[in-house]
Design an enzyme around this catalytic site. Sequence first.
Site, PDB file in Angstrom:
ATOM      1  N   LYS A 124     -10.174  -2.560   8.337  1.00  0.00           N
ATOM      2  CA  LYS A 124      -8.969  -2.025   8.956  1.00  0.00           C
ATOM      3  C   LYS A 124      -9.353  -1.464  10.320  1.00  0.00           C
ATOM      4  O   LYS A 124     -10.050  -0.463  10.414  1.00  0.00           O
ATOM      5  CB  LYS A 124      -8.381  -0.938   8.047  1.00  0.00           C
ATOM      6  CG  LYS A 124      -7.277  -0.108   8.649  1.00  0.00           C
ATOM      7  CD  LYS A 124      -6.842   0.972   7.651  1.00  0.00           C
ATOM      8  CE  LYS A 124      -5.865   1.948   8.249  1.00  0.00           C
ATOM      9  NZ  LYS A 124      -5.444   2.979   7.256  1.00  0.00           N
ATOM     10  N   GLU A 163       0.840  -1.199   0.000  1.00  0.00           N
ATOM     11  CA  GLU A 163       0.000   0.000   0.000  1.00  0.00           C
ATOM     12  C   GLU A 163       0.875   1.250   0.000  1.00  0.00           C
ATOM     13  O   GLU A 163       1.741   1.399   0.869  1.00  0.00           O
ATOM     14  CB  GLU A 163      -0.901  -0.019   1.236  1.00  0.00           C
ATOM     15  CG  GLU A 163      -1.608   1.272   1.547  1.00  0.00           C
ATOM     16  CD  GLU A 163      -2.172   1.297   2.954  1.00  0.00           C
ATOM     17  OE1 GLU A 163      -2.311   2.405   3.497  1.00  0.00           O
ATOM     18  OE2 GLU A 163      -2.454   0.223   3.521  1.00  0.00           O
TER      19      GLU A 163
END
Length: 225
Positions: free
Chosen positions: A143, A54
């Site tokens: 998340k 990411e």
Amino acid sequence: MEPELNLPAPYTPHAGFVAAFGVCGMVAIVRGIKPAEAAEHGRALYEAGFRIIEVPLNSPQPLDSIAALRQALPADAMIGAGTVLTTERVRDVREAGGELIVMPHADTDVILAAKLQGLACVPGVATPTEAFAALKHGADALKMFPAEQLGPAVTKAWRAVIPPVVPLLPVGGVKPDNMGPQLAAGASGFGLGSALYKPGQDAAATRANALAFIEGWKAVHGAQK
């Protein structure tokens, strides 16, 4: 017999995310990386065993780094963006070759935009209400952010109502030697930040940190068998 937990909408996770997460349940967050160094660090992470990388959008020229990583790594690596705050940025990430949208929040418009464009999406959630709203709108994983405030007791409580098929990923403060309690409580994996990558470090340091996390992951899983 325990009652079956059902989500408010069919859970159909992104196939690419499922495959990459199945190889390694840790997401490498390379905040601050520069395009010229992205490929080298990406190869170090991939060779250590990571499959999801990411690039937060508050990094220098993040779309160029995403493109460089996508070009440098095999197809089974999933490259995406973090700190995605608007639907417009979802399009930008897709055009750069990104396949994953990660957010610090649970904006359902951003989740929907990601799913409509065929991307995986992992929104940030801090309450069960946010978690179920995100799943209803197509989130592939959740998340748990910030993990420092959402400790193992919270993870255990969430896991009692969120089906095991849905990945829970604490993000924040994760180190190679402190993953055990969260995994035991029901976490599925982690997002890894500064303990894995800091701006300015060389690829050798990234590789060493990545291997330390892989060893920590294997040690915990071995102890739980």
